[in-house]
Write a protein that holds these residues in place. Structure first.
Motif, PDB file in Angstrom:
ATOM      1  N   SER A 128      37.302  55.325  36.817  1.00 31.66           N
ATOM      2  CA  SER A 128      37.969  54.680  35.684  1.00 31.66           C
ATOM      3  C   SER A 128      39.485  54.801  35.790  1.00 31.66           C
ATOM      4  O   SER A 128      40.215  54.069  35.145  1.00 31.66           O
ATOM      5  N   GLN A 129      39.978  55.727  36.617  1.00 32.38           N
ATOM      6  CA  GLN A 129      41.420  55.864  36.845  1.00 32.38           C
ATOM      7  C   GLN A 129      41.872  55.048  38.060  1.00 32.38           C
ATOM      8  O   GLN A 129      42.964  55.251  38.581  1.00 32.38           O
ATOM      9  N   ASN A 130      41.028  54.146  38.547  1.00 35.28           N
ATOM     10  CA  ASN A 130      41.306  53.265  39.686  1.00 35.28           C
ATOM     11  C   ASN A 130      41.399  53.979  41.028  1.00 35.28           C
ATOM     12  O   ASN A 130      41.884  53.408  41.992  1.00 35.28           O
ATOM     13  N   LYS A 162      40.091  44.634  41.388  1.00 37.57           N
ATOM     14  CA  LYS A 162      39.638  44.986  40.046  1.00 37.57           C
ATOM     15  C   LYS A 162      40.571  44.383  39.021  1.00 37.57           C
ATOM     16  O   LYS A 162      41.789  44.517  39.134  1.00 37.57           O
ATOM     17  N   GLN A 163      39.997  43.678  38.039  1.00 34.36           N
ATOM     18  CA  GLN A 163      40.750  43.143  36.916  1.00 34.36           C
ATOM     19  C   GLN A 163      39.989  43.498  35.650  1.00 34.36           C
ATOM     20  O   GLN A 163      38.847  43.053  35.479  1.00 34.36           O
ATOM     21  N   GLU A 164      40.610  44.305  34.830  1.00 35.93           N
ATOM     22  CA  GLU A 164      39.997  44.808  33.611  1.00 35.93           C
ATOM     23  C   GLU A 164      38.649  45.454  33.924  1.00 35.93           C
ATOM     24  O   GLU A 164      38.603  46.446  34.616  1.00 35.93           O
ATOM     25  N   LYS A 165      37.550  44.865  33.463  1.00 36.82           N
ATOM     26  CA  LYS A 165      36.237  45.479  33.687  1.00 36.82           C
ATOM     27  C   LYS A 165      35.443  44.775  34.793  1.00 36.82           C
ATOM     28  O   LYS A 165      34.264  45.032  34.971  1.00 36.82           O
ATOM     29  N   LYS A 166      36.096  43.894  35.544  1.00 45.23           N
ATOM     30  CA  LYS A 166      35.411  43.155  36.605  1.00 45.23           C
ATOM     31  C   LYS A 166      35.915  43.602  37.964  1.00 45.23           C
ATOM     32  O   LYS A 166      37.109  43.781  38.168  1.00 45.23           O
ATOM     33  N   ILE A 167      34.993  43.741  38.894  1.00 47.92           N
ATOM     34  CA  ILE A 167      35.340  44.086  40.269  1.00 47.92           C
ATOM     35  C   ILE A 167      34.731  43.026  41.178  1.00 47.92           C
ATOM     36  O   ILE A 167      33.542  42.724  41.079  1.00 47.92           O
ATOM     37  N   ALA A 168      35.552  42.465  42.071  1.00 44.67           N
ATOM     38  CA  ALA A 168      35.071  41.519  43.082  1.00 44.67           C
ATOM     39  C   ALA A 168      35.047  42.254  44.418  1.00 44.67           C
ATOM     40  O   ALA A 168      36.036  42.866  44.814  1.00 44.67           O
ATOM     41  N   ILE A 169      33.903  42.207  45.081  1.00 45.59           N
ATOM     42  CA  ILE A 169      33.713  42.936  46.338  1.00 45.59           C
ATOM     43  C   ILE A 169      33.423  41.938  47.453  1.00 45.59           C
ATOM     44  O   ILE A 169      32.613  41.040  47.291  1.00 45.59           O
TER      45      ILE A 169
END
Length: 116
Positions: free
Chosen positions: A17-19, A35-42
Motif C-alpha cells: 500500500s506504500q507503493n 499503478k493508478q489509484e486502486k488499479k494496477i496494470a501488469i
C-alpha cells in the motif's frame, strides 16, 4: 500479489500500500506494472511455455496473513510456435518471378520476330 496458482504455484509480483514493490526472481526483467489509484496494470514479456498457468490477484487482509483472492483469475496459455525458414521460401518466390519474367521476355521476342 500477482500469483500463479495452478500448475506451478509461485508469486510474480507484490505491491504494498506504500507503493513498495517486489518482482519475484522468475519474472525479473519480464514483468512491468503501473499503478493508478486502486488499479494496477501488469504486462508480462518474453513468455515461456512454463509461464502457462492461471494468474490471480490477491490482497492481504489487514492485521493478518490471510490472502483474499479476487475473482477467478486469468488463464495464460503459451504455445510453442514452429519457426519457418522465411529465407528459403523467399528464394523460391524470387526464382519463380525471375523464370516467369524470362519466359515472358522470350514470348515477346518471338512475337516481335514473327511480326517482322
Amino acid at each position: 500479489f500477482l500469483l500463479k496458482n495452478h500448475m506451478q504455484p509461485e508469486s510474480a509480483l507484490y505491491v504494498s500500500s506504500q507503493n513498495a514493490s517486489t518482482i519475484f526472481p522468475a519474472f525479473v526483467n519480464r514483468l512491468e506494472y503501473s499503478k493508478q489509484e486502486k488499479k494496477i496494470a501488469i504486462t508480462l514479456h518474453n513468455l515461456w511455455k512454463n509461464d502457462s498457468d492461471i494468474y490471480v490477484c490477491a490482497g492481504v487482509v489487514k492485521n493478518s496473513s490471510f490472502l483474499s483472492v479476487n475473482r477467478s483469475g486469468t488463464m495464460v496459455l503459451i504455445k510453442e510456435v514452429e519457426q519457418t525458414g522465411c529465407s528459403n521460401s523467399s528464394w523460391g518466390i524470387y526464382g519463380l518471378t525471375i523464370v516467369a519474367a524470362l519466359l515472358f521476355s522470350v514470348l515477346i521476342c518471338c512475337t516481335l520476330y514473327r511480326v517482322n
